[in-house]
Write a protein that holds these residues in place. Sequence first.
Motif, PDB file in Angstrom:
ATOM      1  N   ASP A 165      -6.114   3.379  -6.871  1.00 44.22           N
ATOM      2  CA  ASP A 165      -6.009   3.588  -8.133  1.00 44.22           C
ATOM      3  C   ASP A 165      -4.969   3.305  -9.029  1.00 44.22           C
ATOM      4  O   ASP A 165      -4.857   3.352 -10.092  1.00 44.22           O
ATOM      5  CB  ASP A 165      -6.972   4.549  -8.657  1.00 44.22           C
ATOM      6  CG  ASP A 165      -8.538   4.221  -8.210  1.00 44.22           C
ATOM      7  OD1 ASP A 165      -9.022   3.179  -8.285  1.00 44.22           O
ATOM      8  OD2 ASP A 165      -9.291   5.398  -7.881  1.00 44.22           O
ATOM      9  N   GLY A 166      -3.826   3.713  -8.044  1.00 39.91           N
ATOM     10  CA  GLY A 166      -2.645   3.990  -8.891  1.00 39.91           C
ATOM     11  C   GLY A 166      -1.668   2.708  -9.036  1.00 39.91           C
ATOM     12  O   GLY A 166      -0.557   2.698  -9.504  1.00 39.91           O
ATOM     13  N   TYR A 167      -2.239   1.547  -8.295  1.00 37.65           N
ATOM     14  CA  TYR A 167      -1.480   0.439  -8.518  1.00 37.65           C
ATOM     15  C   TYR A 167      -1.815  -0.354  -9.697  1.00 37.65           C
ATOM     16  O   TYR A 167      -2.802  -0.470 -10.186  1.00 37.65           O
ATOM     17  CB  TYR A 167      -1.827  -0.532  -7.173  1.00 37.65           C
ATOM     18  CG  TYR A 167      -1.582   0.257  -5.934  1.00 37.65           C
ATOM     19  CD1 TYR A 167      -0.331   1.435  -5.888  1.00 37.65           C
ATOM     20  CD2 TYR A 167      -2.157   0.144  -4.818  1.00 37.65           C
ATOM     21  CE1 TYR A 167      -0.005   1.987  -4.693  1.00 37.65           C
ATOM     22  CE2 TYR A 167      -1.805   0.750  -3.667  1.00 37.65           C
ATOM     23  CZ  TYR A 167      -0.807   1.990  -3.459  1.00 37.65           C
ATOM     24  OH  TYR A 167      -0.337   2.425  -2.436  1.00 37.65           O
ATOM     25  N   ALA A 168      -0.912  -1.383 -10.013  1.00 36.56           N
ATOM     26  CA  ALA A 168      -1.202  -2.310 -11.328  1.00 36.56           C
ATOM     27  C   ALA A 168      -2.330  -3.058 -11.272  1.00 36.56           C
ATOM     28  O   ALA A 168      -3.116  -3.168 -12.258  1.00 36.56           O
ATOM     29  CB  ALA A 168       0.155  -2.839 -11.839  1.00 36.56           C
ATOM     30  N   ASP A 169      -2.419  -3.896 -10.124  1.00 41.08           N
ATOM     31  CA  ASP A 169      -3.520  -4.808 -10.230  1.00 41.08           C
ATOM     32  C   ASP A 169      -4.767  -4.177  -9.798  1.00 41.08           C
ATOM     33  O   ASP A 169      -4.978  -3.176  -9.434  1.00 41.08           O
ATOM     34  CB  ASP A 169      -3.055  -5.771  -9.265  1.00 41.08           C
ATOM     35  CG  ASP A 169      -2.636  -5.225  -7.509  1.00 41.08           C
ATOM     36  OD1 ASP A 169      -2.228  -4.121  -7.717  1.00 41.08           O
ATOM     37  OD2 ASP A 169      -2.808  -6.002  -6.650  1.00 41.08           O
ATOM     38  N   ASP A 170      -5.967  -4.909 -10.084  1.00 33.53           N
ATOM     39  CA  ASP A 170      -7.385  -4.474  -9.768  1.00 33.53           C
ATOM     40  C   ASP A 170      -7.540  -4.525  -8.407  1.00 33.53           C
ATOM     41  O   ASP A 170      -7.667  -5.574  -7.777  1.00 33.53           O
ATOM     42  CB  ASP A 170      -8.344  -5.590 -10.602  1.00 33.53           C
ATOM     43  CG  ASP A 170      -9.721  -5.006 -10.094  1.00 33.53           C
ATOM     44  OD1 ASP A 170      -9.964  -4.001  -9.570  1.00 33.53           O
ATOM     45  OD2 ASP A 170     -10.547  -5.728 -10.522  1.00 33.53           O
TER      46      ASP A 170
END
Lengths: 411, 411
Positions: free
Chosen positions: A281-286
């Motif tokens: 959930d902390g990464y930019a992409d889905d």
Amino acid sequence: MTTDGFRVLGEKSLIEYIKSTPSLASKLGNELNNLKIKEVGDGNLNFVYIVISPSGSVVIKQAVPYVRLIGESWPLAKERSYFEATALKRQHELCPKHVPEVYHFDRSMSLIGMRYIEPPHIILRKGLVSGVKYPLLAEHMSEFMANTLFYTSLLYLTTTQHKSAVAEFCANVEICRLTEQVVFSDPYKISEHNRWTSPYLDGDAEAIRNDKELKIEVAELKSMFCERTQALIHGDLHTSSVMVTQDSTQVIDPEFSFYGPMGFDIGAFIGNLFLAYFAQDGYADDRKTYKEWIINTISDTWNLFHKKFTSLWDKHKDGPGEAYLHEIYKDAELWELVKQKYMISLFHDSLGFAAAKMIRRIVGVAHVEDFESIVEPAKRADCERHALDFAKTLMKKRRNFDSITDVISAV
Amino acid sequence: MTTDGFRVLGEKSLIEYIKSTPSLASKLGNELNNLKIKEVGDGNLNFVYIVISPSGSVVIKQAVPYVRLIGESWPLAKERSYFEATALKRQHELCPKHVPEVYHFDRSMSLIGMRYIEPPHIILRKGLVSGVKYPLLAEHMSEFMANTLFYTSLLYLTTTQHKSAVAEFCANVEICRLTEQVVFSDPYKISEHNRWTSPYLDGDAEAIRNDKELKIEVAELKSMFCERTQALIHGDLHTSSVMVTQDSTQVIDPEFSFYGPMGFDIGAFIGNLFLAYFAQDGYADDRKTYKEWIINTISDTWNLFHKKFTSLWDKHKDGPGEAYLHEIYKDAELWELVKQKYMISLFHDSLGFAAAKMIRRIVGVAHVEDFESIVEPAKRADCERHALDFAKTLMKKRRNFDSITDVISAV
């Protein structure tokens, strides 16, 4: 500087060492004049060199007598290298597809020469951060764990073989003590080495230090870690001890190996997959579908492990193992009950250790790239808090979970 | 016959041996010309000589490389003598009042010279058969168990000390295997060595071999015996390993010692007291008040052990032991919870092992004088059946008992 024949090698002395060591030189096709050498020890404890010649390759791993992450102020027996080499060889025998071959071991130099796990293999944790799916991961890791744990337990060994092996690995105590400290103790008290995403998690870290129920549970897990000689465990089976491609999985770095509780290995792997899950959930992409893949991989890992482990047990039910003599347990219904009881107990152990490994990576000394790569602290702290809360529940309520499906539902 | 310097001594060669061994000769005041020598090895495994001179005495115990009860057809490592001597010395250090002093140990001869535990000391089991009360027995035995178990556990030792000691005692595996076989396996299957009061108990023995629930429980206990290195246990703490007078209690014969579960010692002692209890109804005289004394002694043994053991833990809460670091568990309420949890778990282990030790003495290879001295088989079988039925309940339901009072109520 030398003590008892030991010296830390640099690139130059490494080349000399290889030239004078036939078992290494031959793996490089004896073409030793244009070796490409790269130091890649990104771990906490050792120096690791990749050595490539025009016609071959090796990895050279040398243990130094301190914790590399901290420095010479935290000494650590380089004898761990002996246990790493011994465990690697044993695990390679038991699971050759998923453990690199050892070519050479030099005890006085604490030096292992082994197969270079070539690109495109990468450290699994990096793949998890990048969102790469590994469709065979659960299949392979369950294979590794089922084989290495079953065949070194009393389900397969006689007590004579087992006690002899236990005694040998007792000498790897210093590295066990490192685990005892950083996994089972430091996170539950104030320690100079602890760190967390501050100030966001200050309250969470304090809550752990004040959580009586949690501390009682972790004490039980710690005692099991110190006292229960169930099988030869890897001892550090997180997602940076695994190298992967789409169709290959290689388990490395068993320097923490000793005879301990099986659940510590299973828990380390599953716990680190949960960390990866909560970091997504902390990464930019889905990462929605990727999160589903991780969850499915956790579920498959346990279920496949269960299947493979009990199949090995069935296969060898009349074998040398002395824990459950066939003559006593041959009744079909009883045999199923015995396996059920053993496996549910192992499941609960695994969940407890998974939780301990998660907690220590968030409020202890050594963190994981899964979270560290989330640059914004507030966002990272949110992910870490979710993981921490889940881990606390997992440790306290582990005996209430009947299946991995129940655990997944609780995420 | 000699192998590696070993030869079985007879009376004559024993005298020569003593004459050439200053540490033994001096204990006899060097008056070696009129030694009185008596062979008293009534146990299953060794030769034991009492040697008395006009001004001193010693006991000489020599292990022979087979099970004396069975004969040379059942070989057994005489190396057990080394572990007996090592354990005796350690236990004497930890509890000098209740363990005889070792004067001399000769490893190549598997020979221990130790204090002669003089009359009126008798073997406790004989006292129990005769109906003699020992008012200090519970006090002394709880003292022995609390001291020897606490100080060799991770509640007092560092993991470095503990793993080193564990490794050493792993080599006593052959004698552990004897226990594994005769306590945890043979009674639950058909074995040439098993015997029972036939035909009266034929059905009871068969019922044990068909009791699925019981066999699952005994498997768990066996695994704990093989895998859990909780403390240096005596390993054979029945009522023939204890010598008593009205004011002295001496624990002998720790040749089965190794790092195992504490409950195995506590259970052995309590289980054998229960055997004595159930045997009382088979004796000619009225044993009503004596039965009450045995029950009270069982109850006092556990309660005093609990008190002494937790007191030692309190005393050393800030000591070298690494299982429960003071800094983590210092909160008063938490500290009480930790002790409660540890002790209830130890209690349940003890009940399980007590039951296993009872069962094996009724349907396994080695029986006890408590029952054997009941001449009339039908009467003996009745007593044994009561003991067996209680033991089965104890093993299956042990986790339902919260206190020794609950257990006593179930008798």
